[in-house]
Design a protein around this motif. Structure first.
Motif, PDB file in Angstrom:
ATOM      1  N   TYR A  77       0.839  -1.202   0.000  1.00 54.31           N
ATOM      2  CA  TYR A  77       0.000   0.000   0.000  1.00 54.31           C
ATOM      3  C   TYR A  77       0.874   1.253   0.000  1.00 54.31           C
ATOM      4  N   ASP A  78       1.867   1.308   0.886  1.00 56.18           N
ATOM      5  CA  ASP A  78       2.737   2.483   0.975  1.00 56.18           C
ATOM      6  C   ASP A  78       3.552   2.683  -0.297  1.00 56.18           C
ATOM      7  N   SER A  79       3.875   1.596  -0.992  1.00 57.01           N
ATOM      8  CA  SER A  79       4.703   1.710  -2.194  1.00 57.01           C
ATOM      9  C   SER A  79       3.919   2.230  -3.393  1.00 57.01           C
ATOM     10  N   ALA A  80       2.592   2.054  -3.381  1.00 57.83           N
ATOM     11  CA  ALA A  80       1.812   2.335  -4.592  1.00 57.83           C
ATOM     12  C   ALA A  80       0.720   3.378  -4.437  1.00 57.83           C
ATOM     13  N   PHE A  81       0.361   3.749  -3.194  1.00 57.27           N
ATOM     14  CA  PHE A  81      -0.749   4.682  -2.983  1.00 57.27           C
ATOM     15  C   PHE A  81      -0.259   5.953  -2.289  1.00 57.27           C
ATOM     16  N   HIS A  82      -0.804   7.088  -2.709  1.00 53.73           N
ATOM     17  CA  HIS A  82      -0.346   8.383  -2.196  1.00 53.73           C
ATOM     18  C   HIS A  82      -0.733   8.547  -0.732  1.00 53.73           C
ATOM     19  N   PRO A  83       0.210   9.015   0.119  1.00 51.38           N
ATOM     20  CA  PRO A  83      -0.086   9.130   1.552  1.00 51.38           C
ATOM     21  C   PRO A  83      -1.153  10.166   1.887  1.00 51.38           C
ATOM     22  N   ASP A  84      -1.345  11.172   1.024  1.00 48.94           N
ATOM     23  CA  ASP A  84      -2.371  12.199   1.283  1.00 48.94           C
ATOM     24  C   ASP A  84      -3.741  11.793   0.770  1.00 48.94           C
ATOM     25  N   SER A  85      -3.804  11.437  -0.505  1.00 48.46           N
ATOM     26  CA  SER A  85      -5.095  11.204  -1.164  1.00 48.46           C
ATOM     27  C   SER A  85      -5.537   9.749  -1.111  1.00 48.46           C
ATOM     28  N   GLY A  86      -4.586   8.811  -0.942  1.00 48.65           N
ATOM     29  CA  GLY A  86      -4.921   7.391  -0.979  1.00 48.65           C
ATOM     30  C   GLY A  86      -5.110   6.871  -2.386  1.00 48.65           C
ATOM     31  N   GLU A  87      -4.889   7.724  -3.404  1.00 44.64           N
ATOM     32  CA  GLU A  87      -5.056   7.294  -4.792  1.00 44.64           C
ATOM     33  C   GLU A  87      -3.832   6.498  -5.252  1.00 44.64           C
ATOM     34  N   LYS A  88      -4.081   5.557  -6.163  1.00 44.67           N
ATOM     35  CA  LYS A  88      -2.969   4.772  -6.700  1.00 44.67           C
ATOM     36  C   LYS A  88      -2.097   5.663  -7.579  1.00 44.67           C
ATOM     37  N   MET A  89      -0.785   5.638  -7.333  1.00 44.48           N
ATOM     38  CA  MET A  89       0.148   6.451  -8.099  1.00 44.48           C
ATOM     39  C   MET A  89       0.531   5.730  -9.390  1.00 44.48           C
ATOM     40  N   ASN A  90       0.830   6.510 -10.425  1.00 46.17           N
ATOM     41  CA  ASN A  90       1.273   5.876 -11.666  1.00 46.17           C
ATOM     42  C   ASN A  90       2.617   5.190 -11.422  1.00 46.17           C
ATOM     43  N   LEU A  91       2.867   4.125 -12.153  1.00 42.29           N
ATOM     44  CA  LEU A  91       4.041   3.291 -11.915  1.00 42.29           C
ATOM     45  C   LEU A  91       5.339   4.073 -12.009  1.00 42.29           C
TER      46      LEU A  91
END
Length: 325
Positions: A77-91
């Motif tokens: 989760y921490d590696s792939a999702f933004h800590p503020d918004s919780g949205e999945k970050m682009n690879l």
């Protein structure tokens, strides 16, 4: 809906596993979330990890889940999702992609530095990569328009190209090693422009600051400046060892006859060696400063400081905010 079990007693999935007030604790944390292997995890597994984290925060977990499984879900989760918004970050923008992406680009910049067209191409590719990383890891509470993204990208790319081409021409008569350091100078100069420009909304409008218990207190521009400055230092530190030490190594290696016979392998060799540096330097640079940055109340803007004092008295000596990565 599948049956769920209660979270193990005393387990808090959001509690840091290591002391985040020390460099060693932050290094262990970032060694986990910048692990390049997580960039290969399928989307389905990432989504499943998000569901596990969300349910764990609600006090429920899948039956039979061990603490190790819960911690692995949090790692994904921490590696792939933004800590503020919780949205999945682009690879490409994830810190877990910094080693494979950074080693390829850094290796090519260090190898193809002799001609202006090569310098222009690889600096442009690198700044395109950096723009994606900076946008992805911004403080998500401060939105930025497409026009502002475009200006930031063009400005940073222009700075990198001007620095690289200018120094490339200047070092034509200088010792060969100086010419090899030109890519680092260009990367450092561009970072000083790219990151503040990509996160300009934070400087203009401020970032949300909270007390120790995460209660919002207002927005601070001074906090934004401190956070962005720390990110700039971290990014330059991330690139420095590989881009400064590796040219010295290659300068010596290329004097050997066997290296002169395998020139076609110089670029792959530099890419691999860059990877060796970045495996350690990505988490080390991220760990230089706490992710949850603090700022003394006395250092805030007068109006925000007065507002906090009026509401809370002397109970809030420091404010906290996410500095980004």
């Amino acid at each position: 809906m599948a049956e769920m079990s209660a979270v193990p007693l005393g387990f808090d999935i959001d509690a840091p596993r290591w002391d985040q007030s020390t460099f060693a604790g932050r290094l262990r944390h970032f060694l986990t979330i910048t692990d390049p292997r997580t960039a290969l995890v399928p989307e389905r597994e990432l989504d499943r990890a998000r569901e596990v984290v969300a349910s764990c925060r609600a006090g429920l977990v899948p039956p039979g889940s061990s603490q190790e499984q819960l911690l692995y879900a949090k790692k994904l989760y921490d590696s792939a999702f933004h800590p503020d918004s919780g949205e999945k970050m682009n690879l490409i923008g994830r810190m877990s992609f910094q080693v494979p992406g950074g080693m390829a680009l850094t290796g090519c910049m260090l190898q193809f530095y002799r001609t202006v067209p090569a310098v222009v191409f690889w600096q442009w590719v690198n700044q395109s990569f950096n723009a994606i990383v900076n946008y992805t890891n911004r403080n998500a509470a401060s939105p930025i328009s497409l026009a502002q993204i475009g200006v930031a990208y063009v400005t940073a790319t222009g700075t990198a190209l001007a620095t690289a081409v200018g120094l490339n021409l200047y070092t034509k008569r200088a010792p060969p090693l100086l010419a090899r350091w030109v890519p680092f100078a260009a990367v450092a100069a561009a970072n000083c422009v790219n990151i503040p420009m990509m996160r300009q909304q934070e400087i203009i409008n401020g970032v949300t600051v909270t007390d120790e218990d995460n209660n919002e207190l207002g927005r601070s521009r001074r906090a934004a400046v401190k956070g962005i400055a720390q990110v700039v230092v971290s990014r330059i530190a991330m690139a420095a060892p590989g881009m400064i030490i590796l040219p010295i190594i290659m300068e010596q290696l290329e004097k050997f006859p066997f290296m002169q016979r395998i020139r076609v392998l110089h670029a792959p060799l530099q890419v691999l060696l860059c990877g060796g540096f970045l495996v350690f330097m990505v988490p080390a640079a991220c760990a230089l400063f706490p992710q949850r940055c603090s700022l003394a109340l006395a250092s805030l803007e007068p109006e925000l400081r007065d507002s906090i004092v009026a509401k809370h008295g002397d109970k809030v000596p420091y404010v906290y905010f996410n500095k980004g990565l």
